[in-house]
Design a protein around this motif. Structure first.
Motif, PDB file in Angstrom:
ATOM      1  N   ALA A  44       0.837  -1.205   0.000  1.00  0.00           N
ATOM      2  CA  ALA A  44       0.000   0.000   0.000  1.00  0.00           C
ATOM      3  C   ALA A  44       0.868   1.250   0.000  1.00  0.00           C
ATOM      4  O   ALA A  44       0.572   2.226  -0.702  1.00  0.00           O
ATOM      5  N   PHE A  45       1.942   1.223   0.770  1.00  0.00           N
ATOM      6  CA  PHE A  45       2.877   2.355   0.801  1.00  0.00           C
ATOM      7  C   PHE A  45       3.492   2.591  -0.576  1.00  0.00           C
ATOM      8  O   PHE A  45       3.506   3.715  -1.079  1.00  0.00           O
ATOM      9  N   GLN A  46       4.000   1.537  -1.188  1.00  0.00           N
ATOM     10  CA  GLN A  46       4.697   1.669  -2.470  1.00  0.00           C
ATOM     11  C   GLN A  46       3.760   2.132  -3.587  1.00  0.00           C
ATOM     12  O   GLN A  46       4.133   2.970  -4.401  1.00  0.00           O
ATOM     13  N   THR A  47       2.551   1.583  -3.630  1.00  0.00           N
ATOM     14  CA  THR A  47       1.644   1.968  -4.706  1.00  0.00           C
ATOM     15  C   THR A  47       1.154   3.406  -4.540  1.00  0.00           C
ATOM     16  O   THR A  47       1.060   4.144  -5.529  1.00  0.00           O
ATOM     17  N   ALA A  48       0.856   3.797  -3.321  1.00  0.00           N
ATOM     18  CA  ALA A  48       0.409   5.176  -3.095  1.00  0.00           C
ATOM     19  C   ALA A  48       1.530   6.158  -3.396  1.00  0.00           C
ATOM     20  O   ALA A  48       1.319   7.179  -4.063  1.00  0.00           O
TER      21      ALA A  48
END
Length: 77
Positions: A58-62
């Motif tokens: 979630a961190f990387q995609t956002a």
């Protein structure tokens, strides 16, 4: 702790994704954002019984999505 233990994993990850989108706009450094958010979000994921790999995803995609469009990155570079 008790509030997060009953939270569905899908709701937790979607909320985390939204938080990371907002934070990515104000903190242009990927590593700086990780230092800011991961010490808080990783234990919250443990309480919510969500895998840490989902929190990192979630961190990387956002962060990646905001990196494409954020106008403040030109000033930082």
């Amino acid at each position: 702790e008790h509030t997060l233990s009953g939270l569905p994993a899908v709701f937790f990850i979607n909320t985390k994704y939204g938080i990371e989108l907002l934070m990515s706009f104000f903190v242009p450094s990927s590593s700086g954002l990780a230092v800011l958010s991961m010490p808080i979000m990783a234990p919250l994921a443990d309480f919510s019984v969500v895998g840490r790999e989902l929190v990192v995803t979630a961190f990387q995609t956002a962060n990646g999505l905001v990196n494409l469009f954020n106008p403040t990155f030109a000033e930082v570079m």
